[in-house]
Design a protein around this motif. Structure first.
Motif, PDB file in Angstrom:
ATOM      1  N   VAL A  37      36.891  42.976  53.859  1.00 36.65           N
ATOM      2  CA  VAL A  37      37.182  42.045  52.649  1.00 36.65           C
ATOM      3  C   VAL A  37      36.328  41.121  52.906  1.00 36.65           C
ATOM      4  CG1 VAL A  37      37.756  40.701  54.594  1.00 36.65           C
ATOM      5  CG2 VAL A  37      39.193  40.234  52.364  1.00 36.65           C
ATOM      6  N   SER A  38      35.102  41.066  53.581  1.00 30.92           N
ATOM      7  CA  SER A  38      34.316  40.364  53.384  1.00 30.92           C
ATOM      8  C   SER A  38      33.120  40.762  52.514  1.00 30.92           C
ATOM      9  CB  SER A  38      33.307  39.733  54.253  1.00 30.92           C
ATOM     10  OG  SER A  38      33.921  39.836  56.306  1.00 30.92           O
ATOM     11  N   LYS A  39      33.485  41.961  52.230  1.00 29.59           N
ATOM     12  CA  LYS A  39      32.489  42.280  51.338  1.00 29.59           C
ATOM     13  C   LYS A  39      33.037  42.300  49.416  1.00 29.59           C
ATOM     14  CE  LYS A  39      29.267  45.337  53.228  1.00 29.59           C
ATOM     15  NZ  LYS A  39      27.686  44.803  53.200  1.00 29.59           N
ATOM     16  N   PHE A  40      34.273  42.323  49.771  1.00 28.89           N
ATOM     17  CA  PHE A  40      35.223  41.792  48.297  1.00 28.89           C
ATOM     18  C   PHE A  40      34.674  40.278  48.240  1.00 28.89           C
ATOM     19  CE2 PHE A  40      38.112  40.025  46.022  1.00 28.89           C
ATOM     20  CZ  PHE A  40      39.104  41.646  45.640  1.00 28.89           C
ATOM     21  N   VAL A  41      34.514  39.367  49.696  1.00 28.80           N
ATOM     22  CA  VAL A  41      34.798  37.691  49.110  1.00 28.80           C
ATOM     23  C   VAL A  41      33.446  37.933  48.739  1.00 28.80           C
ATOM     24  CG1 VAL A  41      34.085  35.571  50.041  1.00 28.80           C
ATOM     25  CG2 VAL A  41      36.249  37.362  51.082  1.00 28.80           C
ATOM     26  N   ALA A  42      31.919  38.669  48.945  1.00 26.14           N
ATOM     27  CA  ALA A  42      30.773  38.651  48.637  1.00 26.14           C
ATOM     28  C   ALA A  42      30.991  39.021  46.633  1.00 26.14           C
ATOM     29  CB  ALA A  42      30.229  39.487  49.431  1.00 26.14           C
ATOM     30  N   ALA A  43      31.743  40.517  46.573  1.00 26.18           N
ATOM     31  CA  ALA A  43      31.992  40.700  44.967  1.00 26.18           C
ATOM     32  C   ALA A  43      32.635  39.936  43.969  1.00 26.18           C
ATOM     33  CB  ALA A  43      32.131  42.081  44.939  1.00 26.18           C
ATOM     34  N   PHE A  44      33.542  39.683  44.232  1.00 23.11           N
ATOM     35  CA  PHE A  44      34.554  38.712  43.395  1.00 23.11           C
ATOM     36  C   PHE A  44      35.193  37.282  43.520  1.00 23.11           C
ATOM     37  CE2 PHE A  44      35.423  43.146  43.062  1.00 23.11           C
ATOM     38  CZ  PHE A  44      34.708  43.568  41.717  1.00 23.11           C
ATOM     39  N   GLU A  45      35.786  36.665  43.296  1.00 17.39           N
ATOM     40  CA  GLU A  45      36.068  35.763  43.095  1.00 17.39           C
ATOM     41  C   GLU A  45      37.356  35.345  43.893  1.00 17.39           C
ATOM     42  OE1 GLU A  45      35.867  32.385  43.091  1.00 17.39           O
ATOM     43  OE2 GLU A  45      33.613  32.894  41.293  1.00 17.39           O
ATOM     44  N   THR A  46      37.809  34.746  45.109  1.00 18.55           N
ATOM     45  CA  THR A  46      38.821  35.228  45.921  1.00 18.55           C
ATOM     46  C   THR A  46      39.389  33.921  46.513  1.00 18.55           C
ATOM     47  OG1 THR A  46      37.588  36.885  47.082  1.00 18.55           O
ATOM     48  CG2 THR A  46      39.143  36.397  48.351  1.00 18.55           C
ATOM     49  N   PRO A  47      40.925  34.188  46.818  1.00 24.20           N
ATOM     50  CA  PRO A  47      41.642  32.791  46.906  1.00 24.20           C
ATOM     51  C   PRO A  47      40.553  32.217  48.207  1.00 24.20           C
ATOM     52  CG  PRO A  47      43.111  34.833  46.483  1.00 24.20           C
ATOM     53  CD  PRO A  47      42.142  35.223  46.461  1.00 24.20           C
ATOM     54  N   ILE A  83      40.064  33.498  52.365  1.00 25.96           N
ATOM     55  CA  ILE A  83      38.468  33.215  52.988  1.00 25.96           C
ATOM     56  C   ILE A  83      38.736  32.524  54.026  1.00 25.96           C
ATOM     57  CG2 ILE A  83      36.309  32.518  52.514  1.00 25.96           C
ATOM     58  CD1 ILE A  83      37.081  32.740  49.406  1.00 25.96           C
ATOM     59  N   LEU A  84      39.406  31.449  53.961  1.00 20.93           N
ATOM     60  CA  LEU A  84      39.558  30.871  55.451  1.00 20.93           C
ATOM     61  C   LEU A  84      40.089  31.941  56.515  1.00 20.93           C
ATOM     62  CD1 LEU A  84      40.129  27.371  54.056  1.00 20.93           C
ATOM     63  CD2 LEU A  84      38.487  27.618  54.629  1.00 20.93           C
ATOM     64  N   GLN A  85      41.432  32.041  56.056  1.00 21.03           N
ATOM     65  CA  GLN A  85      41.896  33.291  57.132  1.00 21.03           C
ATOM     66  C   GLN A  85      41.019  33.695  57.888  1.00 21.03           C
ATOM     67  OE1 GLN A  85      46.025  33.767  55.758  1.00 21.03           O
ATOM     68  NE2 GLN A  85      46.214  35.257  57.406  1.00 21.03           N
ATOM     69  N   VAL A  86      40.591  34.662  56.162  1.00 22.51           N
ATOM     70  CA  VAL A  86      39.657  35.856  57.625  1.00 22.51           C
ATOM     71  C   VAL A  86      38.559  34.938  57.740  1.00 22.51           C
ATOM     72  CG1 VAL A  86      38.096  37.172  56.536  1.00 22.51           C
ATOM     73  CG2 VAL A  86      39.689  37.111  55.048  1.00 22.51           C
ATOM     74  N   TYR A  87      38.143  33.597  57.694  1.00 21.32           N
ATOM     75  CA  TYR A  87      36.832  33.188  58.577  1.00 21.32           C
ATOM     76  C   TYR A  87      36.907  32.835  60.058  1.00 21.32           C
ATOM     77  CZ  TYR A  87      33.351  29.501  60.352  1.00 21.32           C
ATOM     78  OH  TYR A  87      32.468  28.788  60.379  1.00 21.32           O
ATOM     79  N   ARG A 109      32.088  30.308  46.926  1.00 22.90           N
ATOM     80  CA  ARG A 109      33.261  30.583  46.917  1.00 22.90           C
ATOM     81  C   ARG A 109      34.317  29.501  47.514  1.00 22.90           C
ATOM     82  NH1 ARG A 109      32.402  33.920  43.683  1.00 22.90           N
ATOM     83  NH2 ARG A 109      31.731  36.292  44.479  1.00 22.90           N
ATOM     84  N   LEU A 110      33.697  28.391  48.095  1.00 26.91           N
ATOM     85  CA  LEU A 110      34.572  27.297  48.870  1.00 26.91           C
ATOM     86  C   LEU A 110      33.862  25.868  47.286  1.00 26.91           C
ATOM     87  CD1 LEU A 110      35.464  28.202  52.252  1.00 26.91           C
ATOM     88  CD2 LEU A 110      37.345  28.679  50.867  1.00 26.91           C
ATOM     89  N   GLY A 111      35.238  25.661  47.490  1.00 22.57           N
ATOM     90  CA  GLY A 111      35.057  23.768  46.899  1.00 22.57           C
ATOM     91  C   GLY A 111      34.854  23.061  48.324  1.00 22.57           C
ATOM     92  N   GLU A 112      34.082  21.310  48.068  1.00 24.30           N
ATOM     93  CA  GLU A 112      34.171  21.284  49.144  1.00 24.30           C
ATOM     94  C   GLU A 112      34.839  20.926  50.251  1.00 24.30           C
ATOM     95  OE1 GLU A 112      32.055  17.426  48.027  1.00 24.30           O
ATOM     96  OE2 GLU A 112      30.645  18.115  46.301  1.00 24.30           O
ATOM     97  N   ALA A 114      36.326  24.493  56.644  1.00 26.27           N
ATOM     98  CA  ALA A 114      35.988  25.826  57.355  1.00 26.27           C
ATOM     99  C   ALA A 114      35.320  25.037  58.621  1.00 26.27           C
ATOM    100  CB  ALA A 114      35.354  26.167  56.904  1.00 26.27           C
ATOM    101  N   LEU A 115      33.846  23.974  58.251  1.00 24.89           N
ATOM    102  CA  LEU A 115      33.062  23.502  58.765  1.00 24.89           C
ATOM    103  C   LEU A 115      33.768  22.609  60.687  1.00 24.89           C
ATOM    104  CD1 LEU A 115      30.705  21.932  56.291  1.00 24.89           C
ATOM    105  CD2 LEU A 115      30.342  24.009  58.393  1.00 24.89           C
ATOM    106  N   LYS A 116      34.653  21.991  60.062  1.00 20.78           N
ATOM    107  CA  LYS A 116      35.525  21.424  61.193  1.00 20.78           C
ATOM    108  C   LYS A 116      36.170  22.596  61.836  1.00 20.78           C
ATOM    109  CE  LYS A 116      37.040  17.056  58.641  1.00 20.78           C
ATOM    110  NZ  LYS A 116      38.387  16.694  57.665  1.00 20.78           N
ATOM    111  N   TYR A 117      36.598  23.714  61.362  1.00 23.39           N
ATOM    112  CA  TYR A 117      37.086  24.499  62.343  1.00 23.39           C
ATOM    113  C   TYR A 117      36.294  25.064  62.925  1.00 23.39           C
ATOM    114  CZ  TYR A 117      40.015  28.059  63.605  1.00 23.39           C
ATOM    115  OH  TYR A 117      41.200  29.070  64.401  1.00 23.39           O
ATOM    116  N   THR A 118      35.458  25.298  63.140  1.00 24.96           N
ATOM    117  CA  THR A 118      34.346  25.570  63.691  1.00 24.96           C
ATOM    118  C   THR A 118      33.818  24.295  64.668  1.00 24.96           C
ATOM    119  OG1 THR A 118      33.432  26.707  61.621  1.00 24.96           O
ATOM    120  CG2 THR A 118      31.929  26.612  63.646  1.00 24.96           C
TER     121      THR A 118
END
Length: 591
Positions: free
Chosen positions: A510-520, A524-528, A557-560, A566-570
């Motif tokens: 799925v990470s390869k998919f995100v790198a290749a195509f636009e993804t909801p 992305i956040l759930q995978v991260y 792939r992510l808006g601001e 994602a950063l806050k979750y980290t």
């Protein structure tokens, strides 16, 4: 002159003359030749037979005479490391091929090392081309198959007629497997033999006691009063000893019967097999392998030109008998351990000569479906990889892919599908151009199979198919754009199943998919989040690879707002689970 004067009686006289050389002492005493040269004279006489017309009737006599002469060769001196009789015999046999093949291919001779070793030595000689060509003719090939492989091929045919019949552990002898041959069985038999010997010793002691008791009873009876207390006591004692002797005798018989049953069980034949593989049949099969080996080594095109031989070899390779014999190797005489090895060599040679027949590549994989102790089949794996990367054309590679897709949708075993993917498909995709073999029709069928049958695939096969998907995402981005939604659906279904065996390679996919195509962003956040907490050392390699692909794509792939989440979750994970050393190490590696 000899040609015009020749008749059979002259040949008989020459043979008679050769017989005299079977008595070295008498020949040496004649002192007609220099010491040690006597065998050269016999060889020269033998050489005349290849020059004579109408001399085809001397094959048997000359072969047997050669064997006898070689048995006394050392008596003429120590200078003969190589027989002087083989060259003249070879010249004669190559001139009379029909008689030669008919003589040596008789079952009782082919399985006799005295004849077979001589025959193979003649066949391997450079000047035996005529004999090899004749042996490779259609007529002789049929004869060779009937003599050497009649029994195993007959068993295979009977199994094809009743495919549901399976050999039980007590019927393995139908395939030439002698269970008594294994070390475990031998130990059991030895224990049984020792039990018999021990009981025999007890019986012998009881027999002596019985004889003494009988003698004592007879002495008591001399007084004539059988009602006396002394006689009655002796009679009672004798009866007791006699009963003990009879019991010991019965125990010996029972032990012998138990031993016989143990041996008989090892040789018990399957009632459905009227003609099982015997040691004789195994020996003939081995000699057949030797014949095919010599003919294929001396002629690179032999296997590709003899479809009937190749068909027989493939039947034998796929057979239940070969499978069982390899599985029960310790219960087979060592002489027959290399059956699978030789068959694999033949199929590799055939595949090299006939690359268009890609089905044989799938046949070769069968050997890796079972464990093998003493044999090294790594040459098959090397051959398959080399074929996939350096030998096959794009068309042939496409045939392999189509065959794999057919296998994938069929009822084949999971192991076969996994091995086919590992050894055939992955080398093509990893070291070649995937677009050469994955046309639009193949892609459509592949994706259809993933969505249709993916739920029933086992975890090992799923991992292999995910690796294929990863390569498609990496190197065929434009070609698979129409299938991106289906591929994401397939990958997401695997992640939702939460199978620990497939989950982490699913994250990489799925990470390869995100790198290749636009993804909801939600995906992305759930995978991260999942990858951020996946610090297990078991799947560290796949997690690290997935992070390495996913992290650089986040700003793109992510808006601001989503990136801030994602950063806050980290930071949250870092603060809440900072006391976990593996988790902290995983976070810093990611950063």
């Amino acid at each position: 002159l000899l040609s015009s004067w020749f008749n059979k009686s002259l040949g008989d006289k020459m043979l008679e003359h050769l017989q005299r050389f079977l008595e070295p002492n008498k020949i040496i005493e004649l002192k007609l030749w220099r010491s040690g040269e006597e065998p050269l004279v016999a060889a020269a006489v033998m050489d005349l037979f290849s020059e004579l017309p109408q001399a085809s009737g001397f094959v048997e006599a000359l072969v047997k005479t050669t064997i006898r002469l070689e048995s006394v060769l050392s008596s003429y001196g120590s200078g003969y490391f190589i027989s002087p009789f083989r060259d003249p015999l070879s010249r004669y046999l190559n001139k009379h091929c029909a008689g030669t093949v008919g003589f040596f291919l008789a079952e009782h001779r082919l399985s006799n090392p005295m004849y077979s070793d001589l025959f193979f030595d003649i066949l391997k000689r450079d000047d035996s081309l005529s004999l090899r060509q004749y042996l490779g003719s259609k007529e002789c090939t049929v004869m060779m198959l009937n003599v050497c492989f009649e029994r195993p091929l007959a068993i295979i045919r009977s199994e094809k007629q009743s495919p549901t019949t399976k050999a039980g552990s007590n019927h393995l002898s139908a395939y030439g497997i002698n269970q008594w041959y294994s070390p475990t069985a031998q130990r059991k038999l030895e224990i049984a033999r020792q039990a018999i010997e021990m009981k025999k010793k007890i019986l012998s002691a009881k027999q002596q006691e019985e004889a003494k008791s009988k003698k004592s009873l007879q002495s008591q009876s001399k007084g004539g009063d059988k009602k006396s207390s002394g006689y009655q006591a002796a009679l009672k004692s004798h009866q007791h000893v006699r009963d003990a002797y009879e019991r010991a005798k019965k125990e010996v018989e029972d032990a012998k019967n138990a031993y016989a049953r143990q041996v008989t069980t090892s040789f018990q034949q399957d009632s459905t097999q009227t003609r099982p593989m015997t040691t004789s049949a195994l020996e003939l099969q081995t000699q057949g392998f030797r014949l095919v080996e010599v003919l294929s080594q001396m002629d690179d095109q032999y296997l590709s030109q003899h479809n009937d031989v190749v068909r027989a070899m493939r039947w034998l390779w796929r057979s239940r008998g070969r499978h069982y014999r390899l599985l029960h190797e310790e219960e087979m005489p060592p002489r027959y351990h290399n059956e699978s090895f030789l068959l694999a060599k033949f199929l590799v040679s055939y595949s090299k000569a006939t690359p268009d027949d890609t089905d044989v590549l799938f046949d070769l994989i069968r050997v890796f479906l079972q464990p093998f102790a003493s044999l090294d089949f790594s040459f098959i794996k090397n051959f398959l990889v080399d074929s996939m990367t350096n030998v096959l054309t794009s068309t042939q590679k496409s045939q392999v892919l189509q065959r794999f897709l057919t296998l994938l949708s069929g009822d084949g075993t999971e192991e076969t599908k996994v091995l086919s993917c590992q050894m055939l498909i992955m080398p093509i995709l990893e070291q070649g151009d995937p677009s050469e073999v994955f046309g639009d029709a193949s892609l459509r069928l592949f994706v259809k199979l993933l969505l249709k049958d993916g739920a029933v695939f086992g975890s090992k096969l799923t991992c292999e198919l995910l690796r294929v998907v990863i390569i498609l995402l990496e190197r065929m981005e434009e070609q698979i754009i129409d299938y991106r939604k289906d591929l994401l659906k397939y990958i997401w279904g695997i992640l939702k199943a939460d199978n620990s065996n497939t989950k982490y390679i699913g994250y990489l996919a799925v990470s390869k998919f995100v790198a290749a195509f636009e993804t909801p962003p939600k995906v992305i956040l759930q995978v991260y989040r999942s990858l951020l907490r996946s610090h297990s050392s078991v799947e560290k390699e796949n997690v690290r690879a997935a992070m390495g692909v996913l992290l650089p794509t986040l700003p793109a792939r992510l808006g601001e707002q989503d990136l801030e989440i994602a950063l806050k979750y980290t930071v949250k994970v870092m603060h809440e689970e900072g006391d976990s050393l593996p988790q902290t190490a995983h976070l810093w590696e990611s950063i």
